[in-house]
Design a protein around this motif. Structure first.
Motif, mmCIF file in Angstrom:
data_model
loop_
_atom_site.group_PDB
_atom_site.id
_atom_site.type_symbol
_atom_site.label_atom_id
_atom_site.label_comp_id
_atom_site.label_asym_id
_atom_site.label_seq_id
_atom_site.Cartn_x
_atom_site.Cartn_y
_atom_site.Cartn_z
ATOM 1 N N VAL A 165 5.692 2.364 5.641
ATOM 2 C CA VAL A 165 7.091 2.668 5.348
ATOM 3 C C VAL A 165 7.911 2.319 6.582
ATOM 4 O O VAL A 165 7.602 2.762 7.695
ATOM 5 N N ARG A 166 8.959 1.526 6.388
ATOM 6 C CA ARG A 166 9.829 1.139 7.501
ATOM 7 C C ARG A 166 11.233 1.659 7.226
ATOM 8 O O ARG A 166 12.044 0.981 6.594
ATOM 9 N N ILE A 180 0.830 -1.208 0.000
ATOM 10 C CA ILE A 180 0.000 0.000 0.000
ATOM 11 C C ILE A 180 0.864 1.257 0.000
ATOM 12 O O ILE A 180 0.516 2.268 -0.632
ATOM 13 N N ALA A 181 1.989 1.207 0.702
ATOM 14 C CA ALA A 181 2.887 2.364 0.720
ATOM 15 C C ALA A 181 3.537 2.557 -0.642
ATOM 16 O O ALA A 181 3.677 3.691 -1.119
ATOM 17 N N LEU A 182 3.940 1.449 -1.276
ATOM 18 C CA LEU A 182 4.534 1.553 -2.609
ATOM 19 C C LEU A 182 3.539 2.145 -3.598
ATOM 20 O O LEU A 182 3.901 3.004 -4.424
ATOM 21 N N MET A 183 2.284 1.730 -3.502
ATOM 22 C CA MET A 183 1.255 2.277 -4.387
ATOM 23 C C MET A 183 1.043 3.763 -4.135
ATOM 24 O O MET A 183 0.884 4.550 -5.069
ATOM 25 N N ALA A 184 1.058 4.160 -2.851
ATOM 26 C CA ALA A 184 0.870 5.575 -2.519
ATOM 27 C C ALA A 184 2.025 6.416 -3.051
ATOM 28 O O ALA A 184 1.822 7.512 -3.588
ATOM 29 N N LEU A 185 3.247 5.905 -2.929
ATOM 30 C CA LEU A 185 4.410 6.636 -3.420
ATOM 31 C C LEU A 185 4.396 6.735 -4.942
ATOM 32 O O LEU A 185 4.665 7.800 -5.515
ATOM 33 N N ALA A 186 4.079 5.635 -5.601
ATOM 34 C CA ALA A 186 4.023 5.641 -7.060
ATOM 35 C C ALA A 186 2.924 6.573 -7.562
ATOM 36 O O ALA A 186 3.114 7.318 -8.540
ATOM 37 N N THR A 187 1.770 6.558 -6.888
ATOM 38 C CA THR A 187 0.671 7.446 -7.265
ATOM 39 C C THR A 187 1.074 8.915 -7.098
ATOM 40 O O THR A 187 0.759 9.761 -7.943
ATOM 41 N N GLY A 188 1.788 9.199 -6.011
ATOM 42 C CA GLY A 188 2.254 10.569 -5.788
ATOM 43 C C GLY A 188 3.196 11.035 -6.879
ATOM 44 O O GLY A 188 3.116 12.189 -7.332
#
Length: 279
Positions: free
Chosen positions: A97-98, A52-60
């Motif tokens: 994000v870790r 979900i974090a990867l998707m949020a970053l890519a979307t941003g």
């Protein structure tokens, strides 16, 4: 060097991210985003990023790439969303994000307060978003001249002695074994991202609309407010550091100038004074 080598089993993915940041800073956008994609895959596989974090970053990043194509109110909304997204990453508020804790309550010297260091993967993404959303980020601007640059350098040179006189810091020369890792992290994961946002984006954008004095003042004050969590004294010194870097950027017209000024201040602080403050 021994600390760097011993920590490689944990830190090696961040070498990819640092290479991507260095490539982007040098203007090699294609290589930068290719390396960033590799880092994203590695971070996902190793559990540093949840899907979900990867998707949020890519979307941003995709959203940021779309901003230069907008006009009128849509562009204003786009930049407002970009600012909120950048602040969220800078404050490490994105779930999933870790960031890697690599130094845990260490001391630069006996008189220094305990210090922890994370290798961040969220804050540096701000730099890549701005590469996409703000094409002027790395462009050469017309320099204001030597007077502004020298003024910024004089303020920068006065900050640490002022902190010493006010008791905010104490003299403590040190050479910690984690210095090289700290230098790479501070320059690329911290200074580059922060200067891209506050000087290359906010100051430059506000200066174009309201004039350089307003742009420098606003970006400096916001930079100070971003450090308010560490206390009002730290926020005040951060605002002065922002003013120094802002004048340096305006005077030289080169983005690398505030980045190197910021890094030089942080490095001098670590090498000669209690870091991050007295115990």
């Amino acid at each position: 060097m021994s600390f760097v080598l011993s920590s490689l089993p944990q830190t090696w993915p961040w070498l990819i991210l640092m290479a991507a940041l260095a490539a982007g800073w040098s203007g090699q956008r294609g290589l930068a985003f290719a390396l960033l994609a590799v880092f994203g895959g590695v971070a996902l596989a190793l559990g540093h990023l949840e899907p979900i974090a990867l998707m949020a970053l890519a979307t941003g990043l995709l959203f940021a790439a779309f901003i230069p194509r907008t006009r009128g109110p849509a562009r204003l909304i786009g930049h407002a969303v970009l600012v909120l997204w950048s602040l969220t990453l800078g404050a490490h508020l994105l779930p999933g994000v870790r960031n890697l804790l690599i130094l845990d309550q260490v001391q630069a010297g006996p008189a220094s307060a305990p210090y922890s260091l994370h290798l961040n993967l969220d804050k540096p993404l701000v730099f890549f978003a701005l590469l996409l959303a703000w094409p002027a980020l790395l462009q050469r601007n017309d320099p204001a001249g030597r007077r502004a640059l020298i003024s910024g350098l004089l303020i920068l040179a006065a900050l640490l002695p002022l902190a010493l006189l006010t008791g905010a810091l104490e003299l403590e020369p040190s050479l910690p074994d984690w210095l090289l890792l700290w230098m790479a992290s501070n320059l690329l994961l911290t200074c580059l991202a922060e200067e891209a946002f506050f000087r290359g984006y906010l100051q430059q954008g506000l200066s174009r609309r309201f004039g350089p004095a307003a742009g420098i003042a606003a970006a400096s004050l916001l930079f100070g407010l971003a450090h308010i969590g560490a206390g009002p004294a730290v926020a005040a010194f951060a605002a002065l550091l922002g003013l120094a870097c802002g004048l340096g950027y305006w005077g030289a017209g080169r983005f690398y100038v505030p980045v190197l000024m910021h890094f030089a201040f942080n490095l001098t602080h670590l090498l000669l004074f209690t870091y991050p403050g007295p115990a």
